[in-house]
Design a protein around this motif. Structure first.
Motif, short mmCIF file in Angstrom:
data_model
loop_
_atom_site.label_atom_id
_atom_site.label_comp_id
_atom_site.label_asym_id
_atom_site.label_seq_id
_atom_site.Cartn_x
_atom_site.Cartn_y
_atom_site.Cartn_z
N GLY A 1 -6.82 0.56 -2.04
CA GLY A 1 -5.56 1.26 -1.86
C GLY A 1 -5.75 2.59 -1.15
O GLY A 1 -4.99 2.96 -0.26
N LYS A 2 -6.83 3.31 -1.54
CA LYS A 2 -7.11 4.61 -0.91
C LYS A 2 -7.45 4.41 0.56
O LYS A 2 -6.95 5.15 1.42
CB LYS A 2 -8.29 5.29 -1.62
N ALA A 3 -8.30 3.41 0.83
CA ALA A 3 -8.71 3.18 2.22
C ALA A 3 -7.51 2.83 3.08
O ALA A 3 -7.35 3.34 4.20
CB ALA A 3 -9.75 2.06 2.27
N GLN A 4 -6.61 1.97 2.53
CA GLN A 4 -5.45 1.56 3.31
C GLN A 4 -4.48 2.74 3.50
O GLN A 4 -3.91 2.91 4.57
CB GLN A 4 -4.72 0.41 2.61
N ALA A 5 -4.33 3.56 2.46
CA ALA A 5 -3.43 4.70 2.57
C ALA A 5 -3.96 5.71 3.59
O ALA A 5 -3.20 6.24 4.41
CB ALA A 5 -3.27 5.36 1.20
N MET A 6 -5.29 5.93 3.57
CA MET A 6 -5.88 6.86 4.55
C MET A 6 -5.72 6.31 5.96
O MET A 6 -5.40 7.06 6.89
CB MET A 6 -7.37 7.06 4.26
N ALA A 7 -5.93 4.98 6.11
CA ALA A 7 -5.82 4.36 7.44
C ALA A 7 -4.38 4.50 7.95
O ALA A 7 -4.16 4.78 9.13
CB ALA A 7 -6.22 2.90 7.36
N ARG A 8 -3.42 4.33 7.03
CA ARG A 8 -2.02 4.43 7.44
C ARG A 8 -1.69 5.86 7.88
O ARG A 8 -1.04 6.09 8.89
CB ARG A 8 -1.12 4.03 6.28
N ARG A 9 -2.21 6.83 7.12
CA ARG A 9 -1.96 8.24 7.47
C ARG A 9 -2.56 8.57 8.83
O ARG A 9 -1.97 9.30 9.63
CB ARG A 9 -2.57 9.16 6.42
N LYS A 10 -3.75 8.02 9.06
CA LYS A 10 -4.43 8.27 10.33
C LYS A 10 -3.63 7.69 11.49
O LYS A 10 -3.43 8.33 12.52
CB LYS A 10 -5.82 7.62 10.27
N ARG A 11 -3.16 6.43 11.27
CA ARG A 11 -2.36 5.77 12.30
C ARG A 11 -1.13 6.60 12.62
O ARG A 11 -0.76 6.81 13.77
CB ARG A 11 -1.91 4.39 11.80
N GLU A 12 -0.46 7.09 11.56
CA GLU A 12 0.76 7.85 11.77
C GLU A 12 0.47 9.16 12.47
O GLU A 12 1.25 9.62 13.29
CB GLU A 12 1.48 8.08 10.44
N TYR B 1 0.82 -1.22 0.00
CA TYR B 1 0.00 0.00 0.00
C TYR B 1 0.85 1.27 0.00
O TYR B 1 0.44 2.29 -0.51
CB TYR B 1 -0.98 -0.02 1.18
N VAL B 2 2.06 1.15 0.59
CA VAL B 2 2.96 2.31 0.56
C VAL B 2 3.36 2.59 -0.89
O VAL B 2 3.39 3.73 -1.34
CB VAL B 2 4.18 2.05 1.45
N GLY B 3 3.63 1.53 -1.62
CA GLY B 3 3.98 1.67 -3.04
C GLY B 3 2.84 2.29 -3.82
O GLY B 3 3.05 3.17 -4.65
N ALA B 4 1.61 1.84 -3.52
CA ALA B 4 0.45 2.38 -4.22
C ALA B 4 0.30 3.86 -3.92
O ALA B 4 -0.03 4.66 -4.80
CB ALA B 4 -0.80 1.62 -3.78
N GLU B 5 0.58 4.24 -2.68
CA GLU B 5 0.49 5.65 -2.32
C GLU B 5 1.55 6.45 -3.07
O GLU B 5 1.32 7.58 -3.48
CB GLU B 5 0.68 5.79 -0.81
N GLY B 6 2.70 5.82 -3.30
CA GLY B 6 3.77 6.45 -4.06
C GLY B 6 3.34 6.74 -5.49
O GLY B 6 3.84 7.66 -6.12
N PHE B 7 2.41 5.95 -6.00
CA PHE B 7 1.88 6.19 -7.34
C PHE B 7 0.59 7.01 -7.28
O PHE B 7 -0.25 6.94 -8.17
CB PHE B 7 1.64 4.86 -8.07
N ASP B 8 0.40 7.73 -6.19
CA ASP B 8 -0.68 8.70 -6.02
C ASP B 8 -2.07 8.09 -6.11
O ASP B 8 -2.96 8.64 -6.75
CB ASP B 8 -0.56 9.84 -7.04
N VAL B 9 -2.24 6.94 -5.46
CA VAL B 9 -3.57 6.32 -5.47
C VAL B 9 -4.61 7.27 -4.86
O VAL B 9 -5.78 7.25 -5.24
CB VAL B 9 -3.53 4.96 -4.75
N LEU B 10 -4.16 8.15 -3.96
CA LEU B 10 -5.12 9.03 -3.28
C LEU B 10 -5.70 10.09 -4.22
O LEU B 10 -6.69 10.73 -3.89
CB LEU B 10 -4.47 9.70 -2.07
#
Lengths: 453, 267
Positions: free
Chosen positions: A437-448, A403-412
Motif C-alpha cells: 500500500g505504501k509503495a503504491q501510494a508513493m508511486a501515485r504521488r510521484k506520478r501526480e 490504494y487511494v482508500g488505503a492512503e485515506g487510512f494513512d497507510v503512509l
C-alpha cells in the motif's frame, strides 16, 4: 556526581511483548572477527540515492579510503573496510535482500590504513565542519533504517531541535549489539552524544534504554556520573515493549510529544540517534575514522554458538556464521536484522551492511508456513498498532487494490514494525499489505507530481 | 354503497395518474439514438473493456456519437469491424488480431527459486519484495494476469508459470498492463517465432538461474542476419514488425529459448 536513571514519564501507544530471547548473547563480550579474505561492500546501504563507485576493477585500496561517493544530498559515502585489491564492481545480492551495486575487495591481510586526521579541537569548530566530517565518514543511522546522519544533523532553517535522544532501547527481540556497546564502550557513546549536542546546540541529552537491560543502564549511569553535570545527560529507563525503540514511539515516551502524521521528529523539536551511530560519530571526529565496522549479533537456534561480533562492513555473512560455529543441520531461515523487522535472506553470500545489527537463524521447527485467512475483525491489530492505524481496514483496502482508500487510512504513516501481523489470529500478511500500500501510494504521488510539473 | 365509492375513488385516481404519466412520457421523452442499440447488437458483448471504455454499451454509444473509431473492438476483430463498417458506412481496414504471449518459460522445473514465498499471492506484491524466483525478470506464477483476464485465457501451470492460450485470447492487453515484470506482450497472431525470455542478466548469471533463459550468444540474430531478431544488450528480442520464416533459429538456440508458438485460432 551520581546519575540515576529516571522512568519514562509517558507511555507509547500500542505495542506487543514478543519473547525477547536476549539471554543467549546478552552476557557475551564482543569478539573481534578476524579479517575476512574477501569483502562485499554494498553501495546502497543507506536510504536515498545509491553511492557512486570511485574505484574500478584492479585498483589498490587502503583501509578507510573512499570507494564510493554520495550520489546526492540524501546519500552517503562508502569506505574500504580494509586494504586490498578491488576484484569487481558489479550488481550483487545485499544483506537487505535486494540486489545493488557492490564493490568486492580481496583483502591483502596487511590492513594498511590511510592517515586518519582527528578533529581534536572539535569544541571550537563550527557545526558545519563537524557535519561535513560526519558526512565524509559515511555515517548512517545504525539502528536499521540507515538514514544518512548528516541530513538529520542539518535541520532546515526554521526548525529548532531542543531534545536529543540517544537510542539504546534495542527493543528488537534477540539482538544485543547495542546492549554490548553500552556495556563495553559507554565512553564512545557519550563522546558522540556530546558532539551531536555541540552541533545542534541542544541543552539536554536523553539516553534511552529499555529496563530489561539493567547492565547497560548501570554502565551508562556510571560513565555519565564520571563525566559530571555540565553534560546534562539524563538516562531514562523505558518500559520493555516492542517497538519502544522506534523513533516516534521513543519521542512520545520521553517528551510526550507526538510526531504529526507525515511529519519528521524535527517537527516536534526532537532528534533520535542510535547508540551505534553516536559511537561512530565519536570515532569520526576524535579519531578521524570512517564507519567501516560495527557490532553484530549472530543468534538463533540455527547457529551452533550465538555470539556478538565486531566485524568489518562487507564481511560475507557466511564468515560470521562460520565464526559462530556454523549452521546446524536443520537451519531453515536466515533473517538479516531482528525477527520482527528483519528481512529473510536467500543465502549467506551478501556482505555485512552498516545497518545490519543482527543475523537471526531459525531452525525448520521454528519456521511456520501459513495461509492468509479472512479478517475476523477482532481488532487486535488496531490495539497493537503503535501508530494508531487500523491495519485490518488498510489491508482489506490493499487486497481490493483500492490504494487511494488505503492512503485515506494513512497507510503512509505505517512504520512496518510488524506488531499487527504478530497479533493477527487470521495470519494475514499485514505488513506486506502495508508495504504494498505504501509503495503504491508513493508511486501515485510521484506520478501526480510529474503530471502537474 | 361503500364499494361503489371505493371503485369510483380508486378508479378516478388511477385515471388521473395514468393521464399524468402519459403526459409526462410525451413531454419528458428521452430520445435515444436507435443506432446505439443496433451497434450494441453487432458487438460481441464480452464487456472486456479492451477498447478503453467500460463495456460494450459505452463503446456503442461512443461509436454512435463518433467519439471513438470503429476498429477498437478486439474481441470482435475483423468480423465485427466488417459489420460495423457496413452498418455505419464508414470505411475501416481490419488490423491483424493480436494475441498475448508470456515471454518466459522458466517454470519450477527449469528455473530456480530463491526461497519459499509465503506472502500475498499477488505478483505485484511478490515483485515489490524482490520475488521468490531466482531470475529477477522471470514469471512469478502467482496468477495476477490470470485473474484480470476477462476470458480466462491464461493458465497457471502446476509448475507455476503463466501460459496464454492464443485460441481464447482476445488481445485486450489487460494482462500485459498487470504483469509487474512486463513479461506479457501483445503480438500479431501470424507471428510464430518468439524469444521466450526477458532476462537482461548476463549469460553466466542466466545459466545459473534458468535452463531455458537467453544467454545472449547472438546465434539467432546472426542466423537471421539481424532481420527479425536483434540484440538488446545480452538479450535477443524479436522484431514483431517482420515475419520470421527461417525455422532454423529454433534449433540453433543452445538454450531452447526460442520456440514456435503460433498465435492463430485453431480452425
Amino acid at each position: 556526581m551520581k546519575v540515576q536513571a529516571v522512568r519514562a514519564p509517558f507511555a507509547a501507544r500500542g505495542g506487543v511483548h514478543p519473547p525477547y530471547g536476549k539471554d543467549a548473547t546478552a552476557s557475551l563480550p564482543v569478539e573481534t572477527l578476524p579479517l575476512p579474505k574477501r569483502l562485499v561492500v554494498s553501495l546502497a546501504q543507506h536510504l536515498g540515492a545509491p553511492s557512486k563507485p570511485t574505484v574500478k576493477k584492479g585498483d589498490k585500496v587502503l583501509k578507510g579510503e573512499v570507494i564510493a561517493e554520495a550520489g546526492g544530498f540524501v546519500s552517503s559515502s562508502v569506505h574500504a573496510p580494509t586494504s586490498g585489491t578491488v576484484k569487481t564492481v558489479d550488481e550483487m545480492m545485499t544483506a537487505t535482500g535486494r540486489p545493488a551495486t557492490c564493490v568486492e575487495i580481496e583483502a591483502d591481510g596487511a590492513d594498511a590504513s590511510v592517515d586518519f586526521s582527528p578533529l581534536l579541537n572539535w569544541n571550537e569548530l563550527p557545526s558545519k565542519a563537524l557535519v561535513n566530517r560526519i558526512a565524509g565518514a559515511g555515517i548512517i543511522g545504525m539502528g536499521g533504517a540507515g538514514f544518512p546522519t548528516h541530513v538529520k544533523l542539518s535541520p532546515p532553517p526554521g526548525k529548532t531541535i531542543d531534545t536529543l535522544i540517544i537510542n539504546g532501547a534495542e527493543c528488537e527481540p534477540r539482538l544485543t549489539a547495542d546492549h554490548r556497546l553500552m556495556v563495553e564502550q559507554p565512553g564512545r557513546i557519550l563522546a558522540g552524544a556530546r558532539i551531536i549536542k555541540r552541533i545542534l546546540g541542544v541543552k539536554c541529552v536523553w539516553i534511552a534504554i529499555e529496563d530489561n537491560k539493567p547492565e547497560a543502564i548501570a554502565s551508562m549511569e556510571k560513565i555519565a556520573g564520571e563525566a559530571g553535570s555540565e553534560d546534562n545527560v539524563r538516562i531514562v529507563a523505558l518500559p520493555t515493549l516492542y517497538p519502544q525503540g522506534a523513533e516516534k514511539q521513543l519521542i512520545c515516551s520521553i517528551t510526550g510529544r507526538e510526531v504529526p502524521s507525515g511529519g519528521l521528529p524535527m517537527d516536534v523539536g526532537a532528534l533520535v540517534e542510535n547508540v551505534g551511530t553516536a559511537a561512530a560519530i565519536a570515532d569520526a571526529i576524535l579519531e578521524g575514522k570512517p564507519l567501516i565496522e560495527r557490532i553484530v549479533t549472530v543468534t538463533g537456534d540455527g547457529v551452533r554458538s550465538s555470539k556478538n561480533f565486531l566485524a568489518r562492513v562487507g564481511t560475507p555473512l557466511h564468515d560470521l556464521v562460520a565464526a559462530a560455529g556454523g549452521l546446524v543441520n536443520d537451519a531453515a531461515k536466515i533473517i538479516s536484522g531482528g525477527p520482527m523487522m528483519g528481512i529473510a535472506l536467500e543465502g549467506l553470500e551478501a556482505g555485512l551492511n552498516k545497518t545490519t545489527s543482527g543475523l537471526v537463524i531459525l531452525r525448520s521447527n521454528d519456521v511456520c508456513y501459513f495461509s492468509s485467512m479472512p479478517c475476523i475483525a477482532c481488532g487486535r491489530c488496531v490495539e497493537a498498532c503503535p501508530m494508531g492505524l487500523m491495519p485490518c481496514t488498510i489491508s482489506e483496502r490493499v487486497e481490493a487494490e483500492d490504494y487511494v482508500g488505503a492512503e485515506g487510512f494513512d497507510v503512509l504513516d505505517c512504520i512496518e514494525c510488524g506488531c499487527c501481523a504478530y497479533e493477527c489470529p487470521a495470519h494475514r500478511p499485514l505488513v506486506q499489505h502495508m508495504r504494498l500500500g505504501k509503495a503504491q501510494a508513493m508511486a501515485r504521488r510521484k506520478r501526480e507530481a510529474t503530471k502537474s510539473a | 354503497m361503500p364499494s361503489v365509492i371505493a371503485i369510483i375513488v380508486l378508479g378516478g385516481t388511477g385515471l388521473v395518474c395514468g393521464a399524468a404519466l402519459a403526459f409526462a412520457a410525451k413531454v419528458f421523452e428521452v430520445k435515444e439514438d436507435p443506432r446505439i442499440q443496433a451497434i450494441l447488437d453487432l458487438l460481441p458483448g464480452a464487456n472486456c473493456g479492451a477498447c478503453g471504455v467500460p463495456g460494450c454499451a459505452e463503446y456503442a454509444k461512443a461509436v454512435a456519437q463518433q467519439k471513438l473509431p470503429i476498429d477498437l473492438c478486439k474481441r470482435g476483430g475483423a468480423e465485427t469491424l466488417a459489420k460495423l463498417s457496413i452498418y455505419l458506412g464508414v470505411k475501416a481496414e481490419a488490423k491483424e488480431r493480436r494475441v498475448a504471449i508470456v515471454l518466459c518459460q522458466g517454470d519450477n522445473t527449469k528455473a530456480s527459486r530463491r526461497g519459499v514465498y509465503n506472502g500475498i499471492a499477488d505478483c505485484a506484491a511478490a515483485h515489490a519484495m524482490g520475488g521468490d524466483k531466482g531470475c529477477r525478470y522471470g514469471c512469478l506464477g502467482l496468477g495476477s494476469c490470470a485473474r484480470v483476464c476477462p476470458v480466462n485465457a491464461i493458465e497457471i501451470t502446476p509448475n507455476r508459470l503463466a501460459v496464454v492460450h492464443p485460441e481464447i485470447c482476445i488481445g485486450c492487453g489487460l494482462c500485459a498492463q498487470t504483469c509487474p515484470r512486463a513479461l506479457i506482450k501483445l503480438v500479431p497472431e501470424s507471428r510464430r517465432i518468439h524469444v521466450l525470455c526477458r532476462s537482461k542478466d548476463r549469460g553466466p548469471v542466466v545459466k545459473k538461474l534458468c535452463s531455458v533463459g537467453c544467454i545472449g550468444c547472438t546465434l539467432c540474430a546472426k542466423t537471421l542476419g539481424n532481420q527479425g531478431i536483434r540484440m538488446e544488450g545480452p538479450l535477443a528480442v524479436v522484431d514483431y514488425s517482420v515475419q520470421i520464416e527461417n525455422d532454423e533459429v529454433i534449433t540453433k538456440c543452445p538454450q531452447h529459448s526460442i520456440a514456435n508458438r503460433p498465435g492463430r485460432r485453431l480452425a
